[in-house]
Design a protein around this motif. Structure first.
Motif, PDB file in Angstrom:
ATOM      1  N   THR A 130       0.816  -1.201   0.000  1.00 44.14           N
ATOM      2  CA  THR A 130       0.000   0.000   0.000  1.00 44.14           C
ATOM      3  C   THR A 130       0.855   1.258   0.000  1.00 44.14           C
ATOM      4  O   THR A 130       1.872   1.347   0.696  1.00 44.14           O
ATOM      5  N   ASP A 131       0.444   2.246  -0.784  1.00 37.23           N
ATOM      6  CA  ASP A 131       1.198   3.494  -0.878  1.00 37.23           C
ATOM      7  C   ASP A 131       1.273   4.225   0.464  1.00 37.23           C
ATOM      8  O   ASP A 131       2.215   4.972   0.723  1.00 37.23           O
ATOM      9  N   MET A 135       3.703   7.099   2.051  1.00 38.24           N
ATOM     10  CA  MET A 135       3.053   8.356   1.675  1.00 38.24           C
ATOM     11  C   MET A 135       2.300   8.929   2.875  1.00 38.24           C
ATOM     12  O   MET A 135       2.916   9.494   3.770  1.00 38.24           O
ATOM     13  N   ASN A 148       5.971  -0.057  -4.582  1.00 35.27           N
ATOM     14  CA  ASN A 148       4.623   0.065  -4.029  1.00 35.27           C
ATOM     15  C   ASN A 148       3.551  -0.051  -5.110  1.00 35.27           C
ATOM     16  O   ASN A 148       3.839  -0.263  -6.289  1.00 35.27           O
ATOM     17  N   ASN A 149       2.300   0.068  -4.700  1.00 37.29           N
ATOM     18  CA  ASN A 149       1.192  -0.045  -5.653  1.00 37.29           C
ATOM     19  C   ASN A 149       1.296   0.969  -6.783  1.00 37.29           C
ATOM     20  O   ASN A 149       1.071   0.637  -7.948  1.00 37.29           O
ATOM     21  N   PHE A 150       1.615   2.211  -6.437  1.00 35.03           N
ATOM     22  CA  PHE A 150       1.702   3.253  -7.454  1.00 35.03           C
ATOM     23  C   PHE A 150       2.701   2.862  -8.539  1.00 35.03           C
ATOM     24  O   PHE A 150       2.458   3.059  -9.737  1.00 35.03           O
ATOM     25  N   SER A 180      -6.087   0.288  -2.030  1.00 33.36           N
ATOM     26  CA  SER A 180      -5.022   1.176  -2.492  1.00 33.36           C
ATOM     27  C   SER A 180      -4.715   0.944  -3.971  1.00 33.36           C
ATOM     28  O   SER A 180      -4.608   1.890  -4.754  1.00 33.36           O
ATOM     29  N   VAL A 184      -5.306   3.625  -7.168  1.00 32.18           N
ATOM     30  CA  VAL A 184      -4.227   4.034  -8.059  1.00 32.18           C
ATOM     31  C   VAL A 184      -4.594   3.717  -9.510  1.00 32.18           C
ATOM     32  O   VAL A 184      -4.364   4.537 -10.415  1.00 32.18           O
ATOM     33  N   GLN A 358      11.299   5.154   0.183  1.00 31.07           N
ATOM     34  CA  GLN A 358      10.823   4.129  -0.744  1.00 31.07           C
ATOM     35  C   GLN A 358      11.991   3.688  -1.621  1.00 31.07           C
ATOM     36  O   GLN A 358      12.680   4.513  -2.206  1.00 31.07           O
ATOM     37  N   PRO A 390       6.336   7.976  -7.203  1.00 33.16           N
ATOM     38  CA  PRO A 390       5.588   9.231  -7.098  1.00 33.16           C
ATOM     39  C   PRO A 390       6.539  10.419  -7.138  1.00 33.16           C
ATOM     40  O   PRO A 390       7.686  10.331  -6.689  1.00 33.16           O
TER      41      PRO A 390
END
Length: 401
Positions: A130-131, A135, A148-150, A180, A184, A358, A390
């Motif tokens: 999960t971001d 974040m 991560n997911n993003f 999440s 995204v 990250q 991100p």
């Protein structure tokens, strides 16, 4: 012969005791705490544990770190936030560990990030995606290894552009990770594909999917693309029902994690060919350092590695390198040694970005294919995570620290 006074003997005794104590401190193991959902998520976490155990064995055989062996004190986190924070507190207060690492489920990872921030101890999230961990809930004590997911969803959406699919359906487990990933995807697909719309969303409870009802709801929406986030037994049931009813025919399917051996092997010959997935084609990666890892893993366990195996192995070596750079197990020194640090790993060079803690670890993206009686990946490519992270502006807007 001169007589030694009682005071002299006492002084000698104190000096010897102090010397012995100092020697013991120099050779005492460096304790690090690990927790994970071994009972509830064994498909991923047991190979992951095998990976970090192999790394510990190798590191200690070469002299450990700072001249001391590494000792990992491991506990099952029960797969719940309450059990995880309780176990973490036991590791910190009773066992005196220098840092914490591990966890699988994203909701547990978020709880651990909060615990780390409260207790001012480093926590390295090896697996949660999960971001929020780096974040909205990010803090200076929490670091993450996996993309991560993003990042992973961004890699998949990039592949969706050429498909022409615009009517998208989502199926994801109804907890932190699934929610999440879905959020995204909804954002990125609309940014990347003009005219894209979400026509159906299904969020089955984790481990309790009603595959018939889920597939029926997706069919009725008539999507031309499906974004899947299910894994484990939920994935197997979803694929089986979808194959039986022809749900995937003529559709673009993007699927997180499905190319990882943990989730691919149970599908056997039911693998849905053509799905675009993130995964781990371990048997086709030719880099010497990775091949050496595979050979060592297979020799020790008489089994093939999973993605969890790779992560467990990587995280221990990254911890080793961090402590060496820090020169101690002091928390502030470890944080300083982690921020913006570069690591030479079996997956290539990985940087721990200081602005959000990250890592830049990437992911392998390709298509599912049936190889004999089991599935694999074809047309795959390793995408370095740096290009998918991100932006710094987004990180600054999301984080509270």
């Amino acid at each position: 012969m001169a007589k030694t006074s009682m005071t002299g003997w006492l002084a000698l005794g104190v000096a010897l005791a102090l010397g012995a104590s100092a020697a013991q401190a120099q050779t005492a193991p460096i304790k690090i705490g690990e927790l994970n959902s071994y009972a509830k998520q064994a498909a991923f976490t047991v190979p992951y544990r095998d990976g970090w155990r192999l790394a510990v064995e190798e590191i200690n055989a070469k002299g450990g770190v700072l001249g001391r062996p590494i000792e990992v004190i491991s506990r099952d986190d029960g797969g719940t936030t309450g059990d995880a924070t309780r176990v973490a507190d036991e590791l910190v207060t009773r066992e005196g560990v220098s840092l914490l690492f591990g966890s699988f489920l994203s909701n547990v990872g978020v709880a651990m990030a909060d615990y780390a921030n409260q207790k001012k101890i480093v926590y390295i999230a090896a697996e949660p995606l999960t971001d929020a961990i780096t974040m909205a809930q990010g803090n200076r004590y929490t670091f993450r290894i996996r993309p991560n997911n993003f990042m992973q969803v961004g890699m998949l959406v990039e592949q969706a552009k050429a498909s022409g699919a615009k009517r998208w359906a989502i199926v994801a487990p109804n907890y932190e990770y699934g929610q999440s990933a879905a959020a995204v995807f909804k954002r990125l697909i609309k940014e990347s594909v003009p005219g894209a719309e979400i026509v159906a969303e299904q969020y089955p409870a984790l481990g309790k999917i009603e595959a018939g009802a889920t597939v029926s709801a997706l069919e009725q929406a008539k999507p031309d693309g499906i974004f899947n986030v299910t894994f484990g037994p939920d994935l197997t049931q979803f694929v089986r029902e979808g194959n039986t009813r022809g749900l995937f025919e003529g559709k673009t399917v993007l699927s997180l994690l499905t190319g990882e051996p943990e989730w691919l092997l149970p599908l056997k010959d039911e693998v849905p060919e053509g799905w675009i997935v993130t995964g781990y084609p371990w048997d086709e990666i030719t880099e010497p350092k990775h091949k050496a890892f595979v050979d060592a893993y297979r020799a020790k366990y008489n089994d093939t590695p999973r993605l969890g195996s790779l992560l467990g192995y990587m995280v221990l070596y990254m911890i080793r390198d961090t402590i060496e750079r820090a020169g101690s197990t002091d928390t502030d020194a470890i944080i300083k040694a982690l921020e913006d640090a570069k690591f030479d790993t079996v997956a290539g060079t990985v940087t721990m970005r200081g602005i959000d803690n990250q890592s830049s670890m990437g992911a392998w993206v390709g298509k599912l294919v049936l190889k004999g009686k089991s599935g694999g990946m074809s047309d795959w490519k390793y995408n370095d995570g740096t290009s998918y992270m991100p932006s710094e502006a987004e990180v600054k807007a999301a984080r509270k620290d």
